[in-house]
Design a protein around this motif. Sequence first.
Motif, PDB file in Angstrom:
ATOM      1  N   MET A  57      29.790  33.910  32.316  1.00 54.76           N
ATOM      2  CA  MET A  57      30.261  34.579  30.969  1.00 54.76           C
ATOM      3  C   MET A  57      31.954  34.557  30.587  1.00 54.76           C
ATOM      4  SD  MET A  57      28.333  35.589  29.086  1.00 54.76           S
ATOM      5  CE  MET A  57      26.353  34.521  29.771  1.00 54.76           C
ATOM      6  N   ALA A  58      32.905  34.423  31.245  1.00 53.50           N
ATOM      7  CA  ALA A  58      34.447  34.447  31.590  1.00 53.50           C
ATOM      8  C   ALA A  58      34.507  33.438  31.503  1.00 53.50           C
ATOM      9  CB  ALA A  58      34.396  34.689  32.755  1.00 53.50           C
ATOM     10  N   ARG A  59      35.710  32.397  30.368  1.00 59.33           N
ATOM     11  CA  ARG A  59      36.146  31.927  30.416  1.00 59.33           C
ATOM     12  C   ARG A  59      38.078  32.285  30.621  1.00 59.33           C
ATOM     13  NH1 ARG A  59      33.771  32.636  25.038  1.00 59.33           N
ATOM     14  NH2 ARG A  59      34.808  32.978  24.678  1.00 59.33           N
ATOM     15  N   PRO A  60      38.253  30.976  30.864  1.00 58.36           N
ATOM     16  CA  PRO A  60      39.983  31.843  31.076  1.00 58.36           C
ATOM     17  C   PRO A  60      41.133  32.275  29.601  1.00 58.36           C
ATOM     18  CG  PRO A  60      39.516  29.282  31.653  1.00 58.36           C
ATOM     19  CD  PRO A  60      38.443  29.579  31.452  1.00 58.36           C
ATOM     20  N   LEU A  61      42.627  32.446  29.997  1.00 59.51           N
ATOM     21  CA  LEU A  61      43.124  32.753  28.756  1.00 59.51           C
ATOM     22  C   LEU A  61      43.805  32.211  29.697  1.00 59.51           C
ATOM     23  CD1 LEU A  61      42.122  36.129  27.130  1.00 59.51           C
ATOM     24  CD2 LEU A  61      41.599  34.089  26.360  1.00 59.51           C
ATOM     25  N   SER A  62      44.009  32.044  30.547  1.00 56.82           N
ATOM     26  CA  SER A  62      45.282  31.950  31.742  1.00 56.82           C
ATOM     27  C   SER A  62      44.820  31.321  32.669  1.00 56.82           C
ATOM     28  CB  SER A  62      46.378  32.653  32.211  1.00 56.82           C
ATOM     29  OG  SER A  62      45.906  34.074  33.192  1.00 56.82           O
ATOM     30  N   ASP A  63      45.943  30.561  33.903  1.00 56.80           N
ATOM     31  CA  ASP A  63      45.726  30.630  34.675  1.00 56.80           C
ATOM     32  C   ASP A  63      45.396  31.358  35.767  1.00 56.80           C
ATOM     33  OD1 ASP A  63      46.285  27.765  34.896  1.00 56.80           O
ATOM     34  OD2 ASP A  63      48.311  28.066  35.670  1.00 56.80           O
ATOM     35  N   LEU A  64      44.100  31.470  36.509  1.00 59.19           N
ATOM     36  CA  LEU A  64      43.160  32.128  37.413  1.00 59.19           C
ATOM     37  C   LEU A  64      43.334  31.782  38.694  1.00 59.19           C
ATOM     38  CD1 LEU A  64      40.177  32.343  35.322  1.00 59.19           C
ATOM     39  CD2 LEU A  64      42.383  34.367  35.392  1.00 59.19           C
ATOM     40  N   THR A  65      43.535  33.393  39.892  1.00 54.33           N
ATOM     41  CA  THR A  65      43.633  33.379  40.994  1.00 54.33           C
ATOM     42  C   THR A  65      42.170  33.966  41.016  1.00 54.33           C
ATOM     43  OG1 THR A  65      45.525  32.832  41.574  1.00 54.33           O
ATOM     44  CG2 THR A  65      43.687  33.438  43.043  1.00 54.33           C
ATOM     45  N   ILE A  66      41.159  34.049  41.195  1.00 53.66           N
ATOM     46  CA  ILE A  66      39.719  34.791  41.190  1.00 53.66           C
ATOM     47  C   ILE A  66      39.235  35.065  43.479  1.00 53.66           C
ATOM     48  CG2 ILE A  66      39.315  34.900  39.056  1.00 53.66           C
ATOM     49  CD1 ILE A  66      36.963  32.897  39.952  1.00 53.66           C
ATOM     50  N   ASP A  67      38.538  35.807  43.626  1.00 58.08           N
ATOM     51  CA  ASP A  67      37.505  36.039  44.889  1.00 58.08           C
ATOM     52  C   ASP A  67      36.798  36.181  44.574  1.00 58.08           C
ATOM     53  OD1 ASP A  67      37.644  35.982  47.301  1.00 58.08           O
ATOM     54  OD2 ASP A  67      38.558  38.422  47.536  1.00 58.08           O
ATOM     55  N   ARG A  68      35.835  35.228  44.596  1.00 57.49           N
ATOM     56  CA  ARG A  68      33.790  35.075  44.220  1.00 57.49           C
ATOM     57  C   ARG A  68      33.735  35.998  45.765  1.00 57.49           C
ATOM     58  NH1 ARG A  68      33.385  28.635  44.419  1.00 57.49           N
ATOM     59  NH2 ARG A  68      34.456  28.553  46.140  1.00 57.49           N
ATOM     60  N   GLY A  69      32.642  36.454  45.078  1.00 53.77           N
ATOM     61  CA  GLY A  69      31.298  37.437  46.076  1.00 53.77           C
ATOM     62  C   GLY A  69      31.612  38.436  45.784  1.00 53.77           C
ATOM     63  N   GLN A  70      32.717  39.135  45.094  1.00 48.08           N
ATOM     64  CA  GLN A  70      33.138  40.531  45.075  1.00 48.08           C
ATOM     65  C   GLN A  70      32.946  41.145  44.103  1.00 48.08           C
ATOM     66  OE1 GLN A  70      35.118  41.544  47.726  1.00 48.08           O
ATOM     67  NE2 GLN A  70      34.885  40.505  48.358  1.00 48.08           N
ATOM     68  N   TYR A  71      31.850  42.757  44.034  1.00 50.79           N
ATOM     69  CA  TYR A  71      31.472  43.187  42.801  1.00 50.79           C
ATOM     70  C   TYR A  71      31.864  44.116  43.113  1.00 50.79           C
ATOM     71  CZ  TYR A  71      27.887  39.754  44.406  1.00 50.79           C
ATOM     72  OH  TYR A  71      27.190  38.823  45.225  1.00 50.79           O
ATOM     73  N   PRO A  72      32.016  45.199  41.232  1.00 48.07           N
ATOM     74  CA  PRO A  72      32.572  46.178  41.301  1.00 48.07           C
ATOM     75  C   PRO A  72      32.193  47.467  41.811  1.00 48.07           C
ATOM     76  CG  PRO A  72      31.027  45.036  39.027  1.00 48.07           C
ATOM     77  CD  PRO A  72      31.243  44.437  40.476  1.00 48.07           C
ATOM     78  N   PRO A  73      32.946  47.828  41.594  1.00 51.51           N
ATOM     79  CA  PRO A  73      32.202  49.330  42.387  1.00 51.51           C
ATOM     80  C   PRO A  73      31.103  50.255  41.796  1.00 51.51           C
ATOM     81  CG  PRO A  73      34.546  49.661  41.715  1.00 51.51           C
ATOM     82  CD  PRO A  73      33.956  48.614  40.689  1.00 51.51           C
ATOM     83  N   SER A  74      31.077  49.666  40.757  1.00 47.29           N
ATOM     84  CA  SER A  74      29.763  50.554  40.320  1.00 47.29           C
ATOM     85  C   SER A  74      28.247  49.821  41.164  1.00 47.29           C
ATOM     86  CB  SER A  74      28.794  50.470  38.417  1.00 47.29           C
ATOM     87  OG  SER A  74      29.544  49.222  38.372  1.00 47.29           O
ATOM     88  N   ILE A  75      28.174  48.848  41.770  1.00 52.68           N
ATOM     89  CA  ILE A  75      26.721  47.548  42.206  1.00 52.68           C
ATOM     90  C   ILE A  75      27.093  48.784  43.435  1.00 52.68           C
ATOM     91  CG2 ILE A  75      26.282  45.237  43.201  1.00 52.68           C
ATOM     92  CD1 ILE A  75      26.257  45.831  40.051  1.00 52.68           C
ATOM     93  N   GLU A  76      27.919  48.277  44.155  1.00 53.78           N
ATOM     94  CA  GLU A  76      28.550  49.478  45.286  1.00 53.78           C
ATOM     95  C   GLU A  76      27.786  50.902  45.220  1.00 53.78           C
ATOM     96  OE1 GLU A  76      29.063  48.346  48.482  1.00 53.78           O
ATOM     97  OE2 GLU A  76      29.397  46.449  46.826  1.00 53.78           O
ATOM     98  N   ASP A  77      28.450  51.703  43.708  1.00 56.12           N
ATOM     99  CA  ASP A  77      27.382  52.968  43.911  1.00 56.12           C
ATOM    100  C   ASP A  77      26.328  53.445  43.647  1.00 56.12           C
ATOM    101  OD1 ASP A  77      30.464  53.734  43.732  1.00 56.12           O
ATOM    102  OD2 ASP A  77      30.519  54.676  42.047  1.00 56.12           O
ATOM    103  N   ASP A  78      25.692  51.936  43.256  1.00 56.13           N
ATOM    104  CA  ASP A  78      24.528  51.753  43.070  1.00 56.13           C
ATOM    105  C   ASP A  78      23.786  51.737  44.463  1.00 56.13           C
ATOM    106  OD1 ASP A  78      24.930  52.341  40.535  1.00 56.13           O
ATOM    107  OD2 ASP A  78      24.211  50.496  39.577  1.00 56.13           O
ATOM    108  N   ALA A  79      23.950  50.988  45.101  1.00 53.90           N
ATOM    109  CA  ALA A  79      23.388  50.240  46.316  1.00 53.90           C
ATOM    110  C   ALA A  79      23.141  51.576  47.183  1.00 53.90           C
ATOM    111  CB  ALA A  79      24.026  49.291  46.827  1.00 53.90           C
ATOM    112  N   THR A  80      23.879  52.390  47.521  1.00 59.37           N
ATOM    113  CA  THR A  80      24.242  53.080  47.839  1.00 59.37           C
ATOM    114  C   THR A  80      23.507  54.745  47.311  1.00 59.37           C
ATOM    115  OG1 THR A  80      26.545  54.606  46.630  1.00 59.37           O
ATOM    116  CG2 THR A  80      26.603  53.322  48.974  1.00 59.37           C
TER     117      THR A  80
END
Length: 106
Positions: free
Chosen positions: A76-99
């Motif tokens: 869904m994401a479209r850039p608004l500037s140059d970006l540096t991203i770290d793929r495969g990193q999930y928001p904390p809510s995912i980790e909370d759901d998993a536990t």
Amino acid sequence: MAEYTVEFVTTDETITVSDKQTILSRCIEEGLAQEYSCRVGMCLACSARIVEGEVTQPAARGLTGEEAEEYALTCMARPLSDLTIDRGQYPPSIEDDATTTAPADD
């Protein structure tokens, strides 16, 4: 139409993405490995942590407003500037759901 550089920190890959394209669609065009599943902003398989830069992702329904400031759903994401991203990193809510849904050890 503006174009921005998107750098992936763990793989040292870089692509150019227009502000009219999603990061995922450009990855697919370039032949870069990028996990995805639903392509509609719900499953979070394509999640990446934003290290630097900004995106717009109004249809990223799988993220809370706070998470959308720090994480991008590349489908869904479209850039608004140059970006540096770290793929495969999930928001904390995912980790909370998993536990909370993991079966208890007996």
